[in-house]
Design an enzyme around this catalytic site. Structure first.
Site, PDB file in Angstrom:
ATOM      1  CD  GLU A 261      -1.494   2.159   2.250  1.00 25.44           C
ATOM      2  OE1 GLU A 261      -1.112   3.252   1.770  1.00 25.44           O
ATOM      3  OE2 GLU A 261      -1.522   1.924   3.461  1.00 25.44           O
ATOM      4  CB  CYS A 300      -1.318   6.453   2.667  1.00 24.35           C
ATOM      5  SG  CYS A 300      -2.402   5.464   3.708  1.00 24.35           S
TER       6      CYS A 300
END
Length: 706
Positions: A261, A300
């Site tokens: 990720e 993120c």
């Protein structure tokens, strides 16, 4: 804490020799620059760490069922909750405000609670998970197949980013632990001391099975050299680091699973209907400011591109400026009134400013904020003011490719929905895109164009603005991850994340063999009708006495036209197939008037039930009902009810029994199939309790499902 930060490996705390201190990496308070800790793994045998997980950790977790592991997750969550004030205090040193710490610490604890609950509700109290239906592979039913999940035999290595040292670790640890796979956590160095703090609490709680969790505080230069098939790596961090790790031989040819990720240029689209003055416009601006300032933009999932109708750009900029001025105070998070803290480190501050300069050089105009150090803050702190850039050219490559990982976003304009779709896609794959609109047509048009480029979509409007978890907040129930630049991996998503730590295998064999392998009875395996064995009726057996395959094989009951009409009038279900012979006969599915399916299911219960009080406490559900052969007046039905799966509950005095119910007619044709779910006591009540139960039933009370 100014010494070398310890690691927790092989079920003991470890620090390198004193000689390593001179070369150790220094970690400083994000607000004051004060030394917090030194970090080094010099002399740590990473091969031994992994082998400890594969042997001791695998053995201790393998002794537990899914439910037993789930209960431990809840107990861990409670242990962290009791001492989370300590974690908040440590978190402030990383620049986190109380709200930031709540997202990280309470969010991580919430993941443990969620996986504990889901594990007990959605997984069997066993060690194997069956996946999908039985696949018949022979005409006579003697050879069948199905899929099963079993845990991987190795170790889950979890490499985490600096921004969420608690949540980032626990959202990976919880599903791995529930699957029965031991974890090695490698936190990012700048905030690794907070990861060490929560691991220390778990160690001191005594809840961790041996080898189930290890912590490596510092660099892991040769870690991948020791990985092998059966191991897996979950990585969160930069795309460049992910690609370097993915290229390692252990991943390319060694069979190690690798999911990532990575940084993502996420977008938020203001719908064409969400003009200034609408609740959607206000919600959009509020969300954008939150995502710019929460964790100082170090997320993120933060919004990097505000994609706005051309006519609303100025209004959005003005509204964001006003909200920042009214709501955001930058400073040391331990100071009263501060709402946004510093970045995690001076290095991170310098990197953010470098990326802002790149955006400016590519045509971005700084319309809100400044690259100067904010006023009134410690000069040794990693402070940056919130910044919003505006791009005249919405297709400029930089705005879709360059990420300033801090309180920075860019606004770009669109004229049509197709243009908005194109702008979202230029990000190359994102973790999340949000859309503020109250127009379903706008929502559908955007979703059909951008869903494939995102791991998650959030639609924000007046109906959910107050309850929405927000653009930047992954929840454990839903997938976190995204395609392309976002890494191409998946985390969370409920039980999906547990399955990521398991191997799905197709198993073929006889019904008896698959029953033994799965713990679930399969048609064709041994069944023991109580009338033939001389044993007690299965409803008279507690969980301690009941066995898979115990069965009720009922007598037959004839269905009459009077029964059908009585049921129709009593229930109000006078559908023509039951009451109109000519209309029913014209229906290609029926030979004429037929019995109600629910009449047959009701009669089946009467045929298999044992009415007296006993271990069966309640009927808690009925699943997978299928009606197959119509039943006409004059037909007979009978039922076979077989104990299919037995699931004791770890924290209750009862469990669930899933029964395989099969209705057949006098020609032995299949009439209906379904599963009956009952709650059954683990042990028989003693004689005094049984007498009390008799009196209760006589008085008219009925057991209730839990």
């Amino acid at each position: 804490m100014t010494g070398i930060l310890p690691s927790y490996v092989r079920d003991a705390w470890w620090t390198p020799d004193a000689s390593a201190e001179a070369s150790a990496t220094e970690v400083r308070d994000a607000s004051t620059g004060e030394l917090v800790a030194r970090v080094s793994t010099e002399g740590l045998d990473l091969g031994a760490v992994l082998e400890h997980a594969r042997t001791v950790g695998q053995r201790s977790l393998g002794e537990l069922t899914f439910h037993q592991r789930a209960v431990l997750l809840k107990q861990m969550a409670l242990a962290l909750t009791e001492r989370k004030a300590e974690l908040y205090e440590v978190s402030a040193r990383a620049g986190a405000t109380k709200r930031d710490s709540w997202v990280d610490i309470d969010g991580g604890i919430g993941v443990l609670f969620t996986y504990s609950s889901k594990g007990r509700r959605e997984l069997p109290n066993a060690k194997v998970v069956v996946d999908g239906p039985v696949e018949p592979l022979s005409k006579d039913g003697s050879f069948i197949g199905r899929h099963v999940y079993t845990r991987l035999p190795g170790v889950a290595v979890q490499i985490n980013a600096f921004n969420f040292p608690v949540w980032g670790s626990l959202e990976k640890f919880a599903p791995a632990f529930l699957a029965g796979v031991p974890t090695v956590v490698k936190p990012a160095t700048p905030t690794g001391y907070l990861a060490e703090a929560f691991v220390r609490i778990l160690v001191e709680s005594g809840l961790l099975p041996a080898g189930s969790l290890q912590l490596v505080s510092g660099s892991v230069p040769d870690l991948f050299d020791h990985l092998r098939v059966g191991d897996l790596v979950g990585f969160t961090g930069s795309a460049s680091t992910a690609e370097r790790l993915r290229a390692h031989d252990s991943v390319q040819t060694g069979g190690v699973r690798f999911t990532s990720e990575t940084d993502s240029i996420n977008a938020s689209v203001l719908g064409t209907d969400a003009v200034p003055g609408t609740p959607e416009f206000d919600a959009y601006v509020a969300q954008l400011v939150v995502e710019m300032t929460s964790k100082a933009g170090q997320k993120c999932t933060a919004i990097r591109r505000a994609i706005v109708p051309a006519g609303s750009v100025d209004a959005v900029v003005d509204a964001v400026r006003a909200r920042l001025a009214a709501k955001v105070v930058v400073g040391d998070p331990r100071t009263e009134g501060v709402t946004m803290g510093p970045l995690a480190s001076l290095a991170q501050r310098d990197e953010v400013l470098r990326q802002v300069r790149r955006l400016q050089e590519a045509g971005g105009e700084l319309v809100i904020g400044s690259t100067d150090t904010p006023e009134g803050v410690d000069a040794d702190g990693a402070f940056v003011a919130p910044m919003l850039l505006s791009f005249t050219d919405a297709t400029a490559d930089a705005v879709h490719e360059v990420e300033a990982f801090g309180p920075v976003a860019s606004v770009i304009a669109y004229d049509t929905i197709d243009q908005a779709v194109d702008l979202v896609a230029r990000g190359g794959g994102s973790l999340v895109t949000s859309v503020a609109t109250h127009d379903p047509d706008v929502a559908v048009a955007l979703a059909s164009g951008i869903a494939a480029m995102n791991g998650r979509l959030l639609f924000l409007d007046r109906d959910d603005a107050r309850t929405s978890t927000g653009h930047g907040s992954p929840v454990p129930h839903l997938v976190h991850g995204g395609p392309g630049r976002a890494g191409g991996g998946e985390e969370l998503g409920g039980i999906r994340a547990v399955h990521h730590h398991m191997q799905r295998t197709a198993v073929q064999g006889s019904p008896a063999m698959l029953t033994a392998l799965t713990g679930v009875w399969h048609s064709g395996a041994e069944a023991r009708p109580y009338a033939e064995t001389g044993e007690a009726h299965p409803f008279r057996k507690s969980l301690a006495e009941l066995r898979i395959g115990d069965q009720v094989a009922s007598a037959s009951r004839t269905v009459t036209l009077e029964d059908i009409e009585t049921f129709a009038q009593f229930t109000g279900d006078t559908f023509y197939a039951h009451m109109d012979e000519a209309a029913a006969a014209a229906n290609p599915f029926f030979p004429g008037r037929v019995a109600h399916g629910y009449l047959l299911v009701s009669w089946a219960a009467g045929l298999f039930v044992d009415a007296a009080p006993g271990p069966v406490l309640a009927n808690s559900g009925l699943e997978n009902l299928r009606f197959i052969t119509p039943v006409s007046p004059g037909d007979e039905i009978r039922v076979e009810l077989t104990a299919k799966q037995i699931t004791p509950r770890e924290t209750d005095e009862y469990g669930e029994v899933r029964w395989d119910a099969v209705l057949k007619n006098q020609r032995d044709e299949l009439v209906a199939t379904y599963d009956v779910l009952t709650l059954v006591a683990k042990e028989q009540a003693d004689e005094g309790e049984a007498e009390a139960d008799d009196a209760t039933v006589e008085a008219g009370a009925q057991p209730q499902p839990a």
